[in-house]
Design an enzyme around this catalytic site. Sequence first.
Site, PDB file in Angstrom:
ATOM      1  N   LYS A 173       0.887  -1.096   0.010  1.00 46.76           N
ATOM      2  CA  LYS A 173       0.125  -0.464   0.053  1.00 46.76           C
ATOM      3  C   LYS A 173       0.929   1.169  -0.313  1.00 46.76           C
ATOM      4  O   LYS A 173       0.760   2.153  -1.001  1.00 46.76           O
ATOM      5  CB  LYS A 173      -0.923  -0.156   1.419  1.00 46.76           C
ATOM      6  CG  LYS A 173      -2.024   0.935   1.438  1.00 46.76           C
ATOM      7  CD  LYS A 173      -2.615   1.163   2.792  1.00 46.76           C
ATOM      8  CE  LYS A 173      -3.635  -0.288   2.143  1.00 46.76           C
ATOM      9  NZ  LYS A 173      -4.005  -1.229   2.575  1.00 46.76           N
ATOM     10  N   ARG A 190      -3.873   2.432   8.824  1.00 46.08           N
ATOM     11  CA  ARG A 190      -4.361   1.202   8.010  1.00 46.08           C
ATOM     12  C   ARG A 190      -2.998   0.700   7.928  1.00 46.08           C
ATOM     13  O   ARG A 190      -1.625   0.925   7.821  1.00 46.08           O
ATOM     14  CB  ARG A 190      -4.385   1.367   6.413  1.00 46.08           C
ATOM     15  CG  ARG A 190      -5.935   2.528   6.487  1.00 46.08           C
ATOM     16  CD  ARG A 190      -6.555   3.097   5.165  1.00 46.08           C
ATOM     17  NE  ARG A 190      -7.709   1.895   3.925  1.00 46.08           N
ATOM     18  CZ  ARG A 190      -7.077   1.651   3.219  1.00 46.08           C
ATOM     19  NH1 ARG A 190      -6.910   3.279   2.224  1.00 46.08           N
ATOM     20  NH2 ARG A 190      -7.981   0.758   2.329  1.00 46.08           N
ATOM     21  N   GLY A 207      -8.451  -7.158   3.518  1.00 41.15           N
ATOM     22  CA  GLY A 207      -9.417  -7.210   5.107  1.00 41.15           C
ATOM     23  C   GLY A 207      -8.803  -7.916   6.188  1.00 41.15           C
ATOM     24  O   GLY A 207      -9.599  -8.568   7.154  1.00 41.15           O
ATOM     25  N   MET A 264      -5.735  -7.382   8.439  1.00 43.74           N
ATOM     26  CA  MET A 264      -5.313  -6.642   9.152  1.00 43.74           C
ATOM     27  C   MET A 264      -6.410  -6.026   9.138  1.00 43.74           C
ATOM     28  O   MET A 264      -7.208  -5.145   8.587  1.00 43.74           O
ATOM     29  CB  MET A 264      -3.812  -6.300   8.865  1.00 43.74           C
ATOM     30  CG  MET A 264      -2.730  -7.598   9.508  1.00 43.74           C
ATOM     31  SD  MET A 264      -1.562  -6.874   8.666  1.00 43.74           S
ATOM     32  CE  MET A 264      -0.967  -7.017   6.629  1.00 43.74           C
ATOM     33  N   ARG A 318      -3.244  -1.115  -6.361  1.00 40.93           N
ATOM     34  CA  ARG A 318      -2.217  -2.677  -6.485  1.00 40.93           C
ATOM     35  C   ARG A 318      -2.785  -3.380  -7.989  1.00 40.93           C
ATOM     36  O   ARG A 318      -3.272  -3.679  -8.204  1.00 40.93           O
ATOM     37  CB  ARG A 318      -2.783  -3.343  -5.002  1.00 40.93           C
ATOM     38  CG  ARG A 318      -3.898  -3.802  -4.390  1.00 40.93           C
ATOM     39  CD  ARG A 318      -4.391  -4.542  -3.038  1.00 40.93           C
ATOM     40  NE  ARG A 318      -5.629  -4.802  -3.130  1.00 40.93           N
ATOM     41  CZ  ARG A 318      -6.389  -4.380  -1.778  1.00 40.93           C
ATOM     42  NH1 ARG A 318      -5.233  -4.987  -0.957  1.00 40.93           N
ATOM     43  NH2 ARG A 318      -7.728  -5.129  -2.060  1.00 40.93           N
ATOM     44  N   HIS A 356     -15.364  -8.783   0.701  1.00 38.85           N
ATOM     45  CA  HIS A 356     -14.461  -9.531   0.647  1.00 38.85           C
ATOM     46  C   HIS A 356     -14.634 -10.613   0.476  1.00 38.85           C
ATOM     47  O   HIS A 356     -13.387 -11.140  -0.128  1.00 38.85           O
ATOM     48  CB  HIS A 356     -14.572  -9.619   2.595  1.00 38.85           C
ATOM     49  CG  HIS A 356     -13.765 -10.270   2.761  1.00 38.85           C
ATOM     50  ND1 HIS A 356     -13.665 -11.553   3.405  1.00 38.85           N
ATOM     51  CD2 HIS A 356     -12.210 -10.092   3.496  1.00 38.85           C
ATOM     52  CE1 HIS A 356     -12.744 -12.506   4.227  1.00 38.85           C
ATOM     53  NE2 HIS A 356     -11.882 -11.407   3.932  1.00 38.85           N
ATOM     54  N   SER A 368      16.316 -40.183 -11.895  1.00 35.87           N
ATOM     55  CA  SER A 368      15.048 -39.873 -11.725  1.00 35.87           C
ATOM     56  C   SER A 368      14.951 -39.197  -9.928  1.00 35.87           C
ATOM     57  O   SER A 368      14.889 -40.639  -9.255  1.00 35.87           O
ATOM     58  CB  SER A 368      13.619 -40.294 -12.466  1.00 35.87           C
ATOM     59  OG  SER A 368      12.700 -39.158 -12.153  1.00 35.87           O
ATOM     60  N   CYS A 417      10.276 -36.851 -10.519  1.00 40.34           N
ATOM     61  CA  CYS A 417       8.837 -37.260 -11.105  1.00 40.34           C
ATOM     62  C   CYS A 417       8.161 -37.956  -9.617  1.00 40.34           C
ATOM     63  O   CYS A 417       6.970 -38.763  -9.165  1.00 40.34           O
ATOM     64  CB  CYS A 417       8.642 -38.827 -11.955  1.00 40.34           C
ATOM     65  SG  CYS A 417      10.214 -40.067 -10.224  1.00 40.34           S
ATOM     66  N   TYR A 472      14.049 -32.409 -17.095  1.00 41.11           N
ATOM     67  CA  TYR A 472      12.885 -32.668 -17.035  1.00 41.11           C
ATOM     68  C   TYR A 472      12.010 -32.553 -15.582  1.00 41.11           C
ATOM     69  O   TYR A 472      12.376 -33.194 -15.138  1.00 41.11           O
ATOM     70  CB  TYR A 472      12.234 -34.065 -18.469  1.00 41.11           C
ATOM     71  CG  TYR A 472      11.871 -35.267 -17.548  1.00 41.11           C
ATOM     72  CD1 TYR A 472      10.726 -36.017 -16.283  1.00 41.11           C
ATOM     73  CD2 TYR A 472      13.394 -36.224 -17.929  1.00 41.11           C
ATOM     74  CE1 TYR A 472      11.044 -36.630 -16.283  1.00 41.11           C
ATOM     75  CE2 TYR A 472      13.211 -37.315 -16.996  1.00 41.11           C
ATOM     76  CZ  TYR A 472      12.901 -38.072 -16.545  1.00 41.11           C
ATOM     77  OH  TYR A 472      13.120 -38.919 -16.028  1.00 41.11           O
TER      78      TYR A 472
END
Length: 880
Positions: free
Chosen positions: A27, A97, A106, A108, A341, A457, A766, A833, A853
């Site tokens: 903020k 705030r 919402g 805090m 934001r 909210h 793997s 994997c 991979y």
Amino acid sequence: MSLPLVFFFGNGKAEGDPKKCDILGGKGSGLAEMTQLSIPVPPGFTISSEVCTYYYQHQYTYPSGFEKEVLKKLEQVEEVMGSFFGDPKNPLLVSVRSGSRVSMPGMMDTVLNLGLNDHTLQGLIQRTQKERFAYDSYRRFIQMYSNVVLGLDLHLFKAIEDFDLQVSDLKEMVEEYKAIVRKQLGKEFPQDPYEQLWGAIGAVFLSWNSPRAITYRKIHHIPSEWGTAVNVQAMVFGNLGNDCATGVAFTRNPSTGEKKIFGEYLINAQGEDVVAGIRTPAPLSDAPKSEGYAPHSLERMMPQAFQELISIAKRLETHFLDMQDIEFTIQKGKVWLLQTRRGKRSAHAAIHIAIDMVSENILSKKEALLRVEPIQLDQLLHPMIDPEASKEVLAKGLPASPGAATGQVVFSPDEAEEWVNQGKKVILVRMETSPEDIHGMNVASGILTARGGATSHAAVVARGMGKCCIVGCHELYIDIKNEQMAVRDRKIKLGDVITINGTTGEIYLGVVPTIKPKLDQAYYTFMSWVDEVRTIRVRANADTPHDAQVARDFGAEGIGLCRTEHMFFDLARIDAMREMILADNEKDRRKALALLLPMQKSDFVGIFKEMKGYPVTIRLLDPPLHEFLPHNNKELAELGKKIDIPFTKLKRKAKSLDEFNPMLGFRGCRLGIAYPEIYEMQVQAIMEAACEVVQEEKISLVPEIMLPIIGDVREFELLKEMVDKICKDVLEKYKTHVEYKIGTMIELPRAALTADEIAKSADFFSFGTNDLTQTTFGISRDDSAFFLPKYVAKGIYEVDPFVRLDQKGVGRLMQLAIDLGRKAHADLKIGICGEHGGEPSSIEFCYRSGLNYVSCSPYRVPLARLAAAQAVIKYGFQEK
């Protein structure tokens, strides 16, 4: 601590560096940046998040010199505003705030209208000539301060529709509220504005560790040590009259991605009224003609302010190169920005916004790929309501977060958590949600509220979580006391089943069938950009032809793990498998295995055909044999009759297979060494299937045969010799050529530590990180559900190591194995994997470590592809 710790913003200048979000918070960073852009922002100052950390580390005290800094910055705000904090004739009022470095909507605390007391109230009346406004602001302040700072329950204060109240009503309410404080606390409501200010700053810091904030941080993996900044800002008023308003806006639609400002506002109200959901707000802009006009839209009621808001929204989006979520107040027709934001959005919207911003030349393709979170792609694959299904529509609300959810109705977050822990699926139904509901919202399949709008909210949090959500369903009458709700003459009680459609806002009675989601062209365009950037391959863990087909549909480039044991649990095969396990000698085992051979082969034929030449890694039998046996005497007796073995002998044999610690017992390659005929059958089935598919389909195949639980190179070499012989025998039988590879899973610390020895004769590695995590931590994944959450809660582990790869410990073993393996075998192919192969931060680690991979469940393949592409963008191209 080094100063400064407090940063002023106002009059086009900001002392804090907006890029230092870790100091200013999200903020504060946004306020500083908007101020520098000369966007109208009320002046104020931001208290560094470092003060929050200090506050907790030093018994809730502040660093030396901090108080003086705050008072100095407050004087700068007074100078800009031309009003003075605590002045009974010309009072400055402020908001206090929170502001974490990432959005925690919402979670805090906030205090508005701070600085009001019995004396400054008169000065506010004199300055504004609005007695009703002044008393309304004072009663709001007493209520909010009493709850946030003094710790009184909000329910002690009346829930009211404030626009219906006269001045006399508000005067009475102010006195009632002060009397409540006096009765509950035995002291008067604080009249000293400076006492109020320090109380509010401390309360905001304390709210960082409120239960709801802690829960939210756990859900979103936000470190507790970050702390929150605090923003103290001059008040502007949306409740001064009918030429004033407050609202929330998204620069694009957060559900669909449509390039049109989206949001809601309330005339003659303050900001908390919009997000709290107590009053249902009006839309910012007119709806299309086909949907009917919105008679009370901001576009119609305040056209000049609406155009000013549109202009600011465009500037912010162009500057930040992303869709923005903004809070604004209109005071006497002038638009003021209180926050900007990055806007939370649905997966569908995220992709459309990213593509549109590329076509608008706002973003490059690579920048667009970073605008979509990998986990969001998971949402796109969630089921949707079958449009052809018959359904009874109970009611319709506002579609806040898309998708479909079915579950039993519960009316409290605690019930939701309790029922889900019992294995039930629930829909959380509330009048409106509050931050205290976060634990119930997290576990619920869907969320339904009677009040609130698309920026309330419930809507914002649900979108962030990817939860199906409907808000503002005014037809619902919710009776919390009796745990039921009514829609006209229909009652729905606790435990009744409903289905909600977050895409349309419809609520249905009972279970409504769902279908696979339809992925639109935007998805395929976006994923084509992903694959242009990505260098690491993405495979899938798949055990059946169907799984293989799903994996290919989602873009898998092979199978990284085919678990052969899952094939044996089929009812048509389990008895033959059990007969093999219970056999007393090799001859009888081979007899049972001969029955299993064609079954295994048919599975492999189906998988090879589906994969059409893509690599398939097949793990030979891994789990302990006792897992295949019946678990009670009745089932054991029935099996004895089928395979003609006396019950007592059968029970004795089954008992002999019991182990104290089966995950470290007779499993994996140990089975193949003790009973080589098991692995011989499996290898024969693999190679015969490969030969037949190559001959029939005329495609090239390279089956990869993987040996599990290898801890010593001699285990590997012994089994490799056997596998090689079977492969050559089959190829000779079919008179064809099929290239094959033999490798191993690295899932024991000893295998990682001696990887150079194993790599000399292995074709590939793997990492089986499920077992590697178990054996590194000394924790059984199946038995850790009781204590692991406590370890996370106490901060011993940042996150469950079976969910996110432990890079410091397990990751270090992996890196060692990679380095040793490649040193001994330069072109050794290495993958992963375990479940971590589908977790974004773990995929980044795999990329940085040089893996070829990753392999994950079929439905996480799109997520893995995007995470792999983002790794390239973040860390640069690496040769694989």
